[in-house]
Design a protein around this motif. Structure first.
Motif, mmCIF file in Angstrom:
data_model
loop_
_atom_site.group_PDB
_atom_site.id
_atom_site.type_symbol
_atom_site.label_atom_id
_atom_site.label_comp_id
_atom_site.label_asym_id
_atom_site.label_seq_id
_atom_site.Cartn_x
_atom_site.Cartn_y
_atom_site.Cartn_z
ATOM 1 N N ALA A 119 0.827 -1.206 0.000
ATOM 2 C CA ALA A 119 0.000 0.000 0.000
ATOM 3 C C ALA A 119 0.861 1.255 0.000
ATOM 4 C CB ALA A 119 -0.931 -0.003 1.213
ATOM 5 N N GLU A 120 1.943 1.231 0.767
ATOM 6 C CA GLU A 120 2.822 2.402 0.829
ATOM 7 C C GLU A 120 3.483 2.665 -0.523
ATOM 8 O OE1 GLU A 120 4.378 5.744 2.528
ATOM 9 O OE2 GLU A 120 2.889 4.368 3.365
ATOM 10 N N MET A 121 3.862 1.596 -1.234
ATOM 11 C CA MET A 121 4.435 1.779 -2.568
ATOM 12 C C MET A 121 3.448 2.462 -3.500
ATOM 13 S SD MET A 121 6.833 -1.493 -3.517
ATOM 14 C CE MET A 121 5.555 -2.739 -3.330
ATOM 15 N N LEU A 122 2.185 2.018 -3.453
ATOM 16 C CA LEU A 122 1.159 2.620 -4.299
ATOM 17 C C LEU A 122 0.932 4.084 -3.934
ATOM 18 C CD1 LEU A 122 -1.554 -0.180 -4.578
ATOM 19 C CD2 LEU A 122 -0.195 0.780 -6.431
ATOM 20 N N MET A 123 0.869 4.360 -2.637
ATOM 21 C CA MET A 123 0.633 5.733 -2.192
ATOM 22 C C MET A 123 1.780 6.653 -2.576
ATOM 23 S SD MET A 123 -2.339 5.825 -0.603
ATOM 24 C CE MET A 123 -2.295 7.212 0.516
ATOM 25 N N GLU A 180 4.193 6.123 -5.030
ATOM 26 C CA GLU A 180 4.544 6.201 -6.443
ATOM 27 C C GLU A 180 3.374 6.585 -7.339
ATOM 28 O OE1 GLU A 180 7.077 3.276 -8.074
ATOM 29 O OE2 GLU A 180 8.035 2.789 -6.166
ATOM 30 N N GLN A 181 2.149 6.442 -6.833
ATOM 31 C CA GLN A 181 0.973 6.861 -7.597
ATOM 32 C C GLN A 181 0.957 6.250 -9.001
ATOM 33 O OE1 GLN A 181 -1.685 9.219 -6.404
ATOM 34 N NE2 GLN A 181 -0.764 8.308 -4.585
ATOM 35 N N VAL A 182 1.139 4.932 -9.059
ATOM 36 C CA VAL A 182 1.117 4.222 -10.336
ATOM 37 C C VAL A 182 0.059 3.127 -10.285
ATOM 38 C CG1 VAL A 182 3.541 4.691 -10.818
ATOM 39 C CG2 VAL A 182 2.923 2.595 -9.587
ATOM 40 N N HIS A 183 -0.236 2.556 -11.435
ATOM 41 C CA HIS A 183 -1.187 1.454 -11.510
ATOM 42 C C HIS A 183 -0.581 0.229 -10.817
ATOM 43 C CE1 HIS A 183 -3.842 -1.649 -13.126
ATOM 44 N NE2 HIS A 183 -4.657 -0.675 -13.514
ATOM 45 N N PRO A 184 -1.371 -0.530 -10.059
ATOM 46 C CA PRO A 184 -0.834 -1.698 -9.349
ATOM 47 C C PRO A 184 -0.074 -2.675 -10.244
ATOM 48 C CG PRO A 184 -3.045 -1.238 -8.582
ATOM 49 C CD PRO A 184 -2.803 -0.303 -9.722
ATOM 50 N N GLU A 185 -0.520 -2.830 -11.496
ATOM 51 C CA GLU A 185 0.148 -3.783 -12.378
ATOM 52 C C GLU A 185 1.610 -3.420 -12.616
ATOM 53 O OE1 GLU A 185 -0.622 -6.718 -13.519
ATOM 54 O OE2 GLU A 185 -2.580 -6.671 -12.521
ATOM 55 N N GLN A 186 1.925 -2.124 -12.566
ATOM 56 C CA GLN A 186 3.312 -1.723 -12.757
ATOM 57 C C GLN A 186 4.202 -2.222 -11.627
ATOM 58 O OE1 GLN A 186 1.962 2.599 -14.166
ATOM 59 N NE2 GLN A 186 4.161 2.347 -14.341
ATOM 60 N N LEU A 187 3.642 -2.232 -10.421
ATOM 61 C CA LEU A 187 4.405 -2.753 -9.288
ATOM 62 C C LEU A 187 4.429 -4.278 -9.291
ATOM 63 C CD1 LEU A 187 3.206 -0.308 -6.479
ATOM 64 C CD2 LEU A 187 5.253 -0.176 -7.892
ATOM 65 N N ILE A 188 3.317 -4.866 -9.717
ATOM 66 C CA ILE A 188 3.285 -6.334 -9.819
ATOM 67 C C ILE A 188 4.353 -6.814 -10.785
ATOM 68 C CG2 ILE A 188 1.911 -8.293 -10.646
ATOM 69 C CD1 ILE A 188 -0.567 -6.835 -9.519
ATOM 70 N N ASP A 189 4.548 -6.091 -11.894
ATOM 71 C CA ASP A 189 5.555 -6.485 -12.883
ATOM 72 C C ASP A 189 6.956 -6.509 -12.288
ATOM 73 O OD1 ASP A 189 3.698 -6.838 -14.861
ATOM 74 O OD2 ASP A 189 3.997 -4.875 -15.781
ATOM 75 N N ARG A 190 7.203 -5.681 -11.276
ATOM 76 C CA ARG A 190 8.529 -5.660 -10.661
ATOM 77 C C ARG A 190 8.814 -6.928 -9.855
ATOM 78 N NH1 ARG A 190 8.840 0.358 -7.939
ATOM 79 N NH2 ARG A 190 7.939 1.542 -9.693
ATOM 80 N N VAL A 191 7.734 -7.556 -9.413
ATOM 81 C CA VAL A 191 7.880 -8.717 -8.535
ATOM 82 C C VAL A 191 7.883 -10.020 -9.318
ATOM 83 C CG1 VAL A 191 6.923 -9.888 -6.503
ATOM 84 C CG2 VAL A 191 6.678 -7.417 -6.738
#
Length: 259
Positions: free
Chosen positions: A205-209, A211-222
């Motif tokens: 949640a903190e990453m989303l707050m 970086e203000q990006v779409h969740p899929e962009q963070l999912i791709d990092r993992v």
């Protein structure tokens, strides 16, 4: 500011604790017919009373955290004692227009929907008000920004906000419970499993707050090709992980709207 909270249930207490802990210079009163279960609030400097009108004339904001069926009774009790007050309602389904009609032109209706994470300064509080009440609405926004986030939304979305922000707390906790149970199955004791699951959700949640990006962009990092993360996601989606959550949120909204 002096905040007078009528309704010392879970939500009212959570907001009161949040104001006491995370805002400066504000004084809080909480009223409830039976105060035995909320006397501990006095340790935080919060005034507790069984009288809804206790020092209400001094209040800057009156917050209603009561059930819909209690509104008329409570307003009949307090309205003779007040004038020119901001009345912020967290009552589900009570529109600004109806509230304004009930409290009369000398008071100012604002609609809010916080959640119980307010006591930790992490509420997602949605707020709405009419254009002619913008000055008063901004005061309420400033107050709740001290308890987390406080976006101003269109009133037509307030029922949806109730589901996404308030009921959503339960939905998120149910995910963490399932994650904890899975952790036990793969070898952790429940306390360690819960600690890992909760911190992981908090971190996501903190990453989303931040970086203000779409969740899929963070999912791709993992996720990596042929890795364990994508295998797990694929298995969850094949059993309706996302679709069941979406259906649950939409079903909760239908319940509020009586459809």
């Amino acid at each position: 500011m002096k905040i007078h909270i009528i309704g010392g249930g879970n939500l009212g207490v959570s907001v009161a604790v949040g104001i006491a802990k995370f805002t400066e210079g504000n004084q809080v009163t909480v009223t409830r017919r039976s105060v035995a279960n909320i006397k501990h609030l006095e340790e935080l400097g919060i005034t507790v009373s069984s009288d809804n009108k206790h020092n209400i004339q001094e209040a800057d904001v009156i917050l209603l955290t009561i059930k819909p069926y209690q509104v008329d009774l409570v307003l009949a009790e307090i309205l003779p004692a007040i004038s020119n007050k901001i009345i912020a309602s967290a009552v589900s389904g009570l529109s600004i227009e109806k509230l304004q009609n009930k409290i009369g032109p000398l008071n100012h209706a604002i609609r809010v929907m916080p959640n119980i994470a307010a006591q930790f300064g992490e509420s997602a509080t949605c707020i709405t008000f009419q254009d002619d009440k913008a000055t008063y609405g901004k005061e309420v926004v400033a107050l709740f920004e001290g308890l987390g986030t406080a976006p101003v939304i269109d009133e037509k979305l307030m029922d949806a906000a109730t589901v996404l922000a308030a009921s959503g707390t339960a939905f998120a906790l149910r995910y963490m419970r399932a994650s904890m149970q899975a952790g036990i199955e793969i070898g952790f004791d429940w306390k360690t499993s819960l600690a890992i699951s909760a911190q992981t959700v908090k971190g996501a949640a903190e990453m989303l707050m931040q970086e203000q990006v779409h969740p899929e962009q963070l999912i791709d990092r993992v996720t990596t090709p042929q890795g364990c993360t994508i295998a797990g996601l694929s298995e969850m989606e094949s059993h309706g992980f996302s679709s069941s959550l979406i259906r649950g949120i939409k079903s909760a909204l239908k319940q509020i709207k009586g459809k």
